[in-house]
Design a protein around this motif. Structure first.
Motif, PDB file in Angstrom:
ATOM      1  N   GLN A 250       0.853  -1.181   0.000  1.00 27.29           N
ATOM      2  CA  GLN A 250       0.000   0.000   0.000  1.00 27.29           C
ATOM      3  C   GLN A 250       0.892   1.235   0.000  1.00 27.29           C
ATOM      4  N   ALA A 251       0.394   2.331  -0.586  1.00 32.10           N
ATOM      5  CA  ALA A 251       1.182   3.560  -0.613  1.00 32.10           C
ATOM      6  C   ALA A 251       0.264   4.767  -0.608  1.00 32.10           C
ATOM      7  N   VAL A 252       0.692   5.821   0.098  1.00 30.30           N
ATOM      8  CA  VAL A 252      -0.055   7.078   0.108  1.00 30.30           C
ATOM      9  C   VAL A 252       0.899   8.234  -0.142  1.00 30.30           C
ATOM     10  N   HIS A 253       0.420   9.215  -0.875  1.00 27.46           N
ATOM     11  CA  HIS A 253       1.169  10.440  -1.170  1.00 27.46           C
ATOM     12  C   HIS A 253       1.045  11.387   0.015  1.00 27.46           C
ATOM     13  N   THR A 254       2.053  12.231   0.215  1.00 26.29           N
ATOM     14  CA  THR A 254       1.977  13.235   1.267  1.00 26.29           C
ATOM     15  C   THR A 254       2.239  14.627   0.707  1.00 26.29           C
ATOM     16  N   GLU A 255       1.645  15.622   1.360  1.00 29.37           N
ATOM     17  CA  GLU A 255       1.802  17.017   0.949  1.00 29.37           C
ATOM     18  C   GLU A 255       3.039  17.654   1.573  1.00 29.37           C
ATOM     19  N   ASN A 256       3.352  17.252   2.810  1.00 31.80           N
ATOM     20  CA  ASN A 256       4.442  17.865   3.559  1.00 31.80           C
ATOM     21  C   ASN A 256       4.722  16.998   4.785  1.00 31.80           C
ATOM     22  N   ASN A 257       5.626  17.446   5.652  1.00 29.36           N
ATOM     23  CA  ASN A 257       5.987  16.653   6.828  1.00 29.36           C
ATOM     24  C   ASN A 257       4.782  16.333   7.706  1.00 29.36           C
ATOM     25  N   MET A 258       3.992  17.340   8.003  1.00 30.70           N
ATOM     26  CA  MET A 258       2.881  17.116   8.934  1.00 30.70           C
ATOM     27  C   MET A 258       1.805  16.227   8.318  1.00 30.70           C
ATOM     28  N   ASP A 259       1.611  16.318   7.029  1.00 31.25           N
ATOM     29  CA  ASP A 259       0.714  15.384   6.359  1.00 31.25           C
ATOM     30  C   ASP A 259       1.291  13.975   6.433  1.00 31.25           C
ATOM     31  N   GLY A 260       2.619  13.864   6.356  1.00 35.30           N
ATOM     32  CA  GLY A 260       3.265  12.566   6.514  1.00 35.30           C
ATOM     33  C   GLY A 260       3.039  11.983   7.898  1.00 35.30           C
ATOM     34  N   VAL A 261       3.114  12.831   8.924  1.00 30.87           N
ATOM     35  CA  VAL A 261       2.829  12.367  10.283  1.00 30.87           C
ATOM     36  C   VAL A 261       1.363  11.953  10.397  1.00 30.87           C
ATOM     37  N   ASP A 262       0.463  12.786   9.853  1.00 30.82           N
ATOM     38  CA  ASP A 262      -0.964  12.452   9.894  1.00 30.82           C
ATOM     39  C   ASP A 262      -1.232  11.086   9.270  1.00 30.82           C
ATOM     40  N   LYS A 263      -0.659  10.855   8.106  1.00 31.19           N
ATOM     41  CA  LYS A 263      -0.948   9.610   7.388  1.00 31.19           C
ATOM     42  C   LYS A 263      -0.251   8.415   8.039  1.00 31.19           C
ATOM     43  N   THR A 264       0.869   8.667   8.706  1.00 35.76           N
ATOM     44  CA  THR A 264       1.500   7.590   9.470  1.00 35.76           C
ATOM     45  C   THR A 264       0.618   7.201  10.654  1.00 35.76           C
ATOM     46  N   ILE A 265       0.082   8.180  11.348  1.00 40.67           N
ATOM     47  CA  ILE A 265      -0.813   7.895  12.474  1.00 40.67           C
ATOM     48  C   ILE A 265      -2.056   7.153  11.996  1.00 40.67           C
ATOM     49  N   GLN A 266      -2.610   7.566  10.866  1.00 37.67           N
ATOM     50  CA  GLN A 266      -3.767   6.860  10.308  1.00 37.67           C
ATOM     51  C   GLN A 266      -3.432   5.398  10.022  1.00 37.67           C
ATOM     52  N   ALA A 267      -2.232   5.157   9.503  1.00 39.98           N
ATOM     53  CA  ALA A 267      -1.816   3.781   9.210  1.00 39.98           C
ATOM     54  C   ALA A 267      -1.629   2.977  10.488  1.00 39.98           C
ATOM     55  N   VAL A 268      -1.049   3.605  11.514  1.00 41.34           N
ATOM     56  CA  VAL A 268      -0.848   2.913  12.790  1.00 41.34           C
ATOM     57  C   VAL A 268      -2.176   2.429  13.355  1.00 41.34           C
ATOM     58  N   LYS A 269      -3.216   3.210  13.166  1.00 39.76           N
ATOM     59  CA  LYS A 269      -4.526   2.880  13.727  1.00 39.76           C
ATOM     60  C   LYS A 269      -5.271   1.815  12.931  1.00 39.76           C
ATOM     61  N   GLN A 270      -4.785   1.493  11.730  1.00 44.87           N
ATOM     62  CA  GLN A 270      -5.432   0.449  10.935  1.00 44.87           C
ATOM     63  C   GLN A 270      -5.080  -0.927  11.482  1.00 44.87           C
ATOM     64  N   ASP A 271      -5.958  -1.873  11.188  1.00 46.31           N
ATOM     65  CA  ASP A 271      -5.799  -3.228  11.730  1.00 46.31           C
ATOM     66  C   ASP A 271      -5.020  -4.101  10.756  1.00 46.31           C
ATOM     67  N   PHE A 272      -3.702  -4.032  10.831  1.00 42.09           N
ATOM     68  CA  PHE A 272      -2.862  -4.938  10.050  1.00 42.09           C
ATOM     69  C   PHE A 272      -1.543  -5.135  10.771  1.00 42.09           C
ATOM     70  N   ASP A 273      -0.846  -6.188  10.419  1.00 36.75           N
ATOM     71  CA  ASP A 273       0.514  -6.441  10.892  1.00 36.75           C
ATOM     72  C   ASP A 273       1.478  -6.072   9.777  1.00 36.75           C
ATOM     73  N   GLY A 274       2.575  -5.441  10.134  1.00 40.96           N
ATOM     74  CA  GLY A 274       3.572  -5.169   9.110  1.00 40.96           C
ATOM     75  C   GLY A 274       4.335  -3.887   9.339  1.00 40.96           C
ATOM     76  N   LEU A 275       4.968  -3.410   8.265  1.00 40.25           N
ATOM     77  CA  LEU A 275       5.856  -2.263   8.287  1.00 40.25           C
ATOM     78  C   LEU A 275       5.159  -1.028   7.741  1.00 40.25           C
ATOM     79  N   ILE A 276       5.247   0.072   8.471  1.00 39.51           N
ATOM     80  CA  ILE A 276       4.872   1.385   7.970  1.00 39.51           C
ATOM     81  C   ILE A 276       6.176   2.141   7.750  1.00 39.51           C
ATOM     82  N   PHE A 277       6.463   2.477   6.515  1.00 35.95           N
ATOM     83  CA  PHE A 277       7.753   3.065   6.135  1.00 35.95           C
ATOM     84  C   PHE A 277       7.471   4.475   5.623  1.00 35.95           C
ATOM     85  N   THR A 278       7.917   5.474   6.379  1.00 40.01           N
ATOM     86  CA  THR A 278       7.580   6.876   6.102  1.00 40.01           C
ATOM     87  C   THR A 278       8.832   7.692   5.819  1.00 40.01           C
TER      88      THR A 278
END
Length: 391
Positions: A250-278
């Motif tokens: 899976q992959a998501v685009h980011t607008e800037n650093n804070m959008d990157g943090v937002d989308k990382t937090i959203q990924a952390v809250k999802q129900d899956f096992d694995g790597l979030i690479f930001t």
């Protein structure tokens, strides 16, 4: 048992010159140390608490605390070079023995002529430059003629800038795709980068619609090994571009650093096992390359303020790892990356407190550790530090 690993690359936040820095023209480079000197009010309490200030030699120990709650160390770059792809690929377990080809005097005229024929337009520029500077210099002519601006840097990059009211975004992307197909063999190049901009309030402003077209990894990486276990590899920001999608689920685009943090937090809250690479690119693109130590320092502070929110989103089986991919000392000459050690800081409930990982031989120790955490096949290089930090 580890459920998620959140691996965040603080793009270009190096912590001091490597032993061979002089051969790269980077003697004395120290991104964090010089930011702290130029911006002495730098306030990073949350990074300090997890051990960022305890990284060996980081900013001369200015930010060290007595009882950090995370583990910390710093890493040497084994690969040759100091660019984005080399650094990220080594984090993921690949050694780059031959640096990507660079074009400090611009790309060969024979290539430029074939490229112009392929896109049906003449081009402007074709020299090494800061992106913001060359857009200001050549923007008026580009806007009058429709000729795209091409430029490079000390990295292996072919960058194409255009006003999106002159060359629409999709047309710019298509031009970049043509360049990517052509830049192989004798004209090899690590990345083609689309650099769209707009005119706003009398200024030329680059937009967040940047897109990188990288070569595919030279071998199997941490990402491939983890996705092969059936787990997610969730890419945030330009990670997908750097690895050309290889091993990413899976992959998501980011607008800037804070959008990157937002989308990382959203990924952390999802129900899956694995790597979030930001990848948080603003440190590098907005402040390192533009030689703005105060802006860089404020960007670190902005990330520091978000860190508690990120940690609060993590579960009892999640781990956070912070690192960088190279340096970009904003006090150094020129406007390019610097050959430096990078920090590694690990934090989470499964990790013990205060372990000093010292100076390690390769960025790939991160990839080896993440693979061990997920019981995946080991990377070709790197030595896991999981047993050293496991609670």
């Amino acid at each position: 048992m580890v459920k998620k690993v959140v691996l965040m690359v603080l793009d270009s936040l190096g912590v001091g010159e490597l032993p061979d820095a002089e051969s790269y023209g980077d003697k004395g480079a120290d991104t964090l140390g010089h930011i702290a000197s130029e911006y002495p009010r730098l306030h990073i309490p949350n990074l300090r608490q997890i051990g960022f200030g305890n990284v060996p030699g980081a900013a001369g120990g200015k930010f060290a605390v007595e009882h950090p709650v995370g583990c910390f160390g710093k890493l040497k770059e084994m690969s040759k070079g100091k660019d984005t792809i080399t650094g990220h690929w080594e984090i993921a377990g690949l050694y780059t023995q031959q640096p990507f080809k660079t074009y400090p005097d611009g790309f060969p005229q024979a290539f430029i002529e074939k490229f112009e024929a392929a896109i049906g337009r003449k081009v402007l520029g074709n020299y090494a430059a800061s992106g913001t500077v060359i857009i200001d210099e050549l923007g008026p002519e580009h806007e009058a003629t429709g000729m795209p601006i091409v430029y490079t840097s000390a990295d292996s990059v072919f960058q194409i800038a255009a006003d999106t009211s002159v060359i629409p975004l999709e047309a710019l992307y298509h031009i970049c795709e043509i360049a990517r197909e052509m830049l192989t063999g004798e004209w090899s190049c690590g990345r083609v980068i689309a650099r769209p901009y707009i005119r706003k309030d009398g200024k030329r402003v680059r937009t967040s619609d940047r897109r990188d077209y990288a070569v595919s990894p030279s071998g199997v990486t941490m990402l491939d090994h983890i996705s092969a276990t059936g787990r997610e590899v969730y890419a945030v920001g330009k990670i997908r571009d750097i690895f050309n999608g290889q091993g990413i689920t899976q992959a998501v685009h980011t607008e800037n650093n804070m959008d990157g943090v937002d989308k990382t937090i959203q990924a952390v809250k999802q129900d899956f096992d694995g790597l979030i690479f930001t990848n948080l690119v603003d440190f590098d693109s907005k402040y390192g390359h533009r030689r703005d130590p105060e802006g860089y320092g404020k960007a670190i502070e902005e990330f520091d303020r978000r860190l508690p929110e990120l940690i609060a989103a993590m579960g009892s089986e999640d781990i956070l790892i912070l690192c960088a991919d190279h340096g970009n000392d904003p006090t150094h000459s020129g406007w390019d990356h610097t050959r430096e050690h990078v920090p590694v800081v690990a934090f989470g409930a499964p990790i013990k407190e205060g372990e000093n990982l010292r100076i390690r031989d390769t960025f790939a120790d991160i990839g080896a550790t993440v693979c061990e955490l997920f019981d995946a096949e080991q990377t070709a290089i790197g030595r896991s530090f999981w047993k050293e930090i496991k609670r």
